[in-house]
Design a protein around this motif. Sequence first.
Motif, mmCIF file in Angstrom:
data_model
loop_
_atom_site.group_PDB
_atom_site.id
_atom_site.type_symbol
_atom_site.label_atom_id
_atom_site.label_comp_id
_atom_site.label_asym_id
_atom_site.label_seq_id
_atom_site.Cartn_x
_atom_site.Cartn_y
_atom_site.Cartn_z
ATOM 1 N N LEU A 1 13.265 -49.563 -25.500
ATOM 2 C CA LEU A 1 12.816 -49.991 -26.697
ATOM 3 C C LEU A 1 12.422 -48.649 -28.087
ATOM 4 N N LYS A 2 12.001 -47.368 -27.101
ATOM 5 C CA LYS A 2 11.730 -45.918 -27.821
ATOM 6 C C LYS A 2 12.981 -45.015 -27.858
ATOM 7 N N ASP A 3 13.897 -45.275 -26.394
ATOM 8 C CA ASP A 3 14.808 -44.799 -26.430
ATOM 9 C C ASP A 3 16.572 -44.836 -27.740
ATOM 10 N N GLU A 4 16.240 -46.251 -28.308
ATOM 11 C CA GLU A 4 17.050 -47.608 -28.685
ATOM 12 C C GLU A 4 16.659 -46.927 -30.026
ATOM 13 N N GLU A 5 15.077 -45.922 -30.497
ATOM 14 C CA GLU A 5 14.479 -46.282 -31.470
ATOM 15 C C GLU A 5 15.029 -44.567 -31.692
ATOM 16 N N MET A 6 15.083 -43.479 -31.372
ATOM 17 C CA MET A 6 15.190 -42.518 -31.599
ATOM 18 C C MET A 6 17.105 -42.467 -31.547
ATOM 19 N N ASP A 7 17.600 -42.762 -30.698
ATOM 20 C CA ASP A 7 19.273 -43.396 -31.138
ATOM 21 C C ASP A 7 19.979 -43.615 -31.990
ATOM 22 N N LEU A 8 18.869 -44.606 -32.408
ATOM 23 C CA LEU A 8 19.024 -45.085 -33.727
ATOM 24 C C LEU A 8 18.711 -44.550 -35.086
ATOM 25 N N PHE A 9 17.994 -43.411 -35.002
ATOM 26 C CA PHE A 9 16.884 -42.118 -36.075
ATOM 27 C C PHE A 9 18.375 -41.647 -36.103
ATOM 28 N N TYR B 1 20.971 -42.433 -37.903
ATOM 29 C CA TYR B 1 21.248 -42.356 -39.000
ATOM 30 C C TYR B 1 21.130 -41.133 -39.835
ATOM 31 N N GLU C 1 9.747 -51.338 -22.485
ATOM 32 C CA GLU C 1 9.847 -50.248 -23.520
ATOM 33 C C GLU C 1 10.028 -48.859 -24.119
#
Length: 453
Positions: free
Chosen positions: A27-35, A38, A24
């Motif tokens: 996933l949060k880290d990956e979401e932040m990296d993607l944000f 972009y 989890e």
Amino acid sequence: MDWKEILCRRLATPSTSPNKKKSEQELKDEEMDLFTKYYSEWKGGRKNTNEFYKTIPRFYYRLPAEDEVLLQKLREESRAVFLQRKSRELLDNEELQNLWFLLDKHQTPPMTGEEAMINYENFLKVGEKAGPKCKQFFTAKVFAKLLHTDSYGRISIMQFFNYVMRKVWLHQTRIGLSLYDVAGQGYLRESDLENYILELIPTLPQLDGLEKSFYSFYVCTAVRKFFFFLDPLRTGKIKIQDILACSFLNDLLELRDEELSKESQETNWFSAPSALRVYGQYLNLDKDHNGMLSKEELSCYGRATMTNVFLDCVFQECLTYDGEIDYKTYLDFVLALENRKEPAALQYIFKLLDIENKGYLNVFSLNYFFRAIQELMKIHGQDPVSFQDVKDEIFDMVKPKDPLKISLQDLINSNQGDTVTTILIDLNGFWTYENREALVANDNENSTDLDDT
């Protein structure tokens, strides 16, 4: 399946409980990296087309200092060119005459009495033919403003033409006043307005009789009215917009009328008779002829029934020179007493009555001033009136929000501020108020006698 195989499978499959939390977090880290990725791409994409986003646009320009002569000259010249350009955008006399001709040609029958009317269709036709300078006046908004109760949906040609004339006059006057705005900030200082009025005097036929030696006193008299009413905080400057919005400039320019009636001149503060009256009163009060007024000299103002307590407050609050007031301070005093219904005048008097500087009048303040009225009544052989009765009347008239305090706003809202202040500072004013019913009865009797004769 034997236990060995089961154990091997369990060891090969990672445990879900401890690693689930880690997953989890990942996933949060990956979401932040993607944000972040972009958002950076999006922002970077806009950067190429909007370079000015990098810096804040300049919105403040420092005024040149006194020693920066070149910058000051450049500023003056640029302002003069700007005002000339604005002046050229206004309708001149020939263009106004042409506009009137077109409006008259396109009037829409039938006439309302003797007044010519025009409908919206013809209104737009005139706008097309009148030229680019008139375009601002031929809008649906202007037409709707002037549309009243005409059953055919038309407006008065005369009202529209007067509207245009008024707009042109306002712009011309604003440009004229702006020429005296040395700072270029949209306001006039006292010296700026003095220069404007001084140069205006030769254009006013009603002032032709003034001697040049009196010009400085006339200018001072005229300017004080503007600053007394339009500069209540005494900042020493007035917005040009406020000058245009009030009626004082109209009163001043009314003196261009060579056939102005005597009654109109007497009620116009800026007329020659009015200015001479005020200055003449000042000279008559100045018994020692030193150009200043002492408290004793000012006590003879009007009917000489002002209380000493009130006059003491005048000399304590107002600017004095060795205990005496000059002509400018006297003008403020006169403007306040002659216009007691106006908020600016009430503010002037209220400040004098508020001896404790609390922002309101209480029973103590009222009693302090009314005792002087009672003493004057004794001196003139009259029976003093009970303060309790007067106090109750004052509070009944004003109806303040706080039943024990009267604020300046309470006085203004009550529309009784002139009566209240008169009761407290002037014996003659109090006597007139106290005997108002008898005076009205006498007036009625006199009018009846005149009718009988």
